[in-house]
Design a protein around this motif. Sequence first.
Motif, PDB file in Angstrom:
ATOM      1  N   LYS A  10       0.830  -1.232   0.118  1.00 51.97           N
ATOM      2  CA  LYS A  10       0.006  -0.050  -0.077  1.00 51.97           C
ATOM      3  C   LYS A  10       0.987   1.278  -0.174  1.00 51.97           C
ATOM      4  CE  LYS A  10      -4.098  -2.193   2.294  1.00 51.97           C
ATOM      5  NZ  LYS A  10      -5.055  -1.807   3.148  1.00 51.97           N
ATOM      6  N   TYR A  50     -12.273  -1.865  -3.939  1.00 51.96           N
ATOM      7  CA  TYR A  50     -13.097  -2.013  -2.641  1.00 51.96           C
ATOM      8  C   TYR A  50     -14.376  -1.967  -2.654  1.00 51.96           C
ATOM      9  CZ  TYR A  50      -8.482  -2.014  -0.196  1.00 51.96           C
ATOM     10  OH  TYR A  50      -7.219  -2.081   0.010  1.00 51.96           O
ATOM     11  N   PHE A  58     -15.704   3.826   6.690  1.00 55.90           N
ATOM     12  CA  PHE A  58     -14.216   4.316   6.395  1.00 55.90           C
ATOM     13  C   PHE A  58     -14.058   4.002   4.896  1.00 55.90           C
ATOM     14  CE2 PHE A  58     -14.292  -0.427   7.701  1.00 55.90           C
ATOM     15  CZ  PHE A  58     -13.829  -0.904   6.415  1.00 55.90           C
ATOM     16  N   ILE A 110      -4.993   1.338  11.397  1.00 60.86           N
ATOM     17  CA  ILE A 110      -5.872   0.172  10.812  1.00 60.86           C
ATOM     18  C   ILE A 110      -6.174   0.818   9.119  1.00 60.86           C
ATOM     19  CG2 ILE A 110      -8.009   1.404  11.732  1.00 60.86           C
ATOM     20  CD1 ILE A 110      -9.139  -1.632  11.949  1.00 60.86           C
ATOM     21  N   ASN A 113      -2.261   0.156   6.587  1.00 60.70           N
ATOM     22  CA  ASN A 113      -1.434  -0.794   7.165  1.00 60.70           C
ATOM     23  C   ASN A 113      -0.757  -1.818   6.418  1.00 60.70           C
ATOM     24  OD1 ASN A 113      -3.581  -1.692   5.501  1.00 60.70           O
ATOM     25  ND2 ASN A 113      -4.829  -3.082   7.019  1.00 60.70           N
ATOM     26  N   HIS A 116      -2.213  -5.442   1.614  1.00 59.79           N
ATOM     27  CA  HIS A 116      -3.644  -6.228   1.431  1.00 59.79           C
ATOM     28  C   HIS A 116      -3.461  -7.429   1.084  1.00 59.79           C
ATOM     29  CE1 HIS A 116      -7.709  -6.889  -0.220  1.00 59.79           C
ATOM     30  NE2 HIS A 116      -7.153  -7.177  -0.977  1.00 59.79           N
TER      31      HIS A 116
HETATM   32  P1  CMP Z   1      -7.480  -4.315   3.431  1.00 63.07           P
HETATM   33  O1  CMP Z   1      -7.209  -5.605   3.960  1.00 63.07           O
HETATM   34  O2  CMP Z   1      -7.125  -3.791   2.393  1.00 63.07           O
HETATM   35  O3  CMP Z   1      -9.180  -4.491   3.209  1.00 63.07           O
HETATM   36  C1  CMP Z   1     -10.061  -3.498   3.608  1.00 63.07           C
HETATM   37  C2  CMP Z   1      -9.269  -2.135   4.311  1.00 63.07           C
HETATM   38  O4  CMP Z   1     -10.176  -1.326   4.824  1.00 63.07           O
HETATM   39  C3  CMP Z   1      -8.455  -3.033   5.310  1.00 63.07           C
HETATM   40  O5  CMP Z   1      -7.277  -3.652   4.701  1.00 63.07           O
HETATM   41  C4  CMP Z   1      -7.966  -1.589   6.216  1.00 63.07           C
HETATM   42  O6  CMP Z   1      -7.005  -0.782   5.591  1.00 63.07           O
HETATM   43  C5  CMP Z   1      -9.562  -0.801   6.104  1.00 63.07           C
HETATM   44  N1  CMP Z   1     -10.043  -0.615   7.039  1.00 63.07           N
HETATM   45  C6  CMP Z   1     -10.756  -1.552   7.711  1.00 63.07           C
HETATM   46  N2  CMP Z   1     -11.288  -1.236   9.007  1.00 63.07           N
HETATM   47  C7  CMP Z   1     -10.978   0.194   8.896  1.00 63.07           C
HETATM   48  C8  CMP Z   1     -11.388   1.179   9.771  1.00 63.07           C
HETATM   49  N3  CMP Z   1     -11.942   1.172  11.114  1.00 63.07           N
HETATM   50  N4  CMP Z   1     -10.826   2.376   9.420  1.00 63.07           N
HETATM   51  C9  CMP Z   1     -10.172   2.829   8.364  1.00 63.07           C
HETATM   52  N5  CMP Z   1      -9.748   1.598   7.323  1.00 63.07           N
HETATM   53  C10 CMP Z   1     -10.341   0.477   7.795  1.00 63.07           C
END
Ligand code: CMP
Length: 138
Positions: A10, A50, A58, A110, A113, A116
Amino acid sequence: MLQRTFSIIKPDAVKNGDAGAILAEIVKAGFKIVSIKRISISRPQAEGFYHVHAARPFFGELCEFMSSGPIFPMVLEKENAIADLRKLMGATDPAAAEKGTIRQRFATSIGENAIHGSDGEETAAFEIGYFFAGVELM
Ligand code: CMP
């Protein structure tokens, strides 16, 4: 069973110069890199990727972040690739991620992160097809 999964390094990890170290961890864990590229995506392209999260509070923040800078989408192959990559990544929230996992080491929140990984076979098929054409996957 030899399996393929989809992953993205990311924008936060790319910006921090951690892409190489993350790739090294992935290769060390036994994954074959079938295909990889460095690209930037638009906000609508992030929204399409997404789409399953469209109703989440979010969603806007997530798509803004994913279109904020270069990313490395990639297709990875190994036995049990989907589950094994998720284990290597650690929990979505880096604060809850097990020690030594990619998110524990390289992620800050979160939302930002670092990596993915597909959460199932159907998702992996959609996500691979979203970023890669058949000729890039031979
Ligand atoms: P990812 O595995 O890319 O799939 C969905 C993404 O949503 C997840 O990683 C996080 O980066 C993001 N995500 C999940 N929960 C939250 C949250 N509470 N606030 C912001 N981003 C979130």
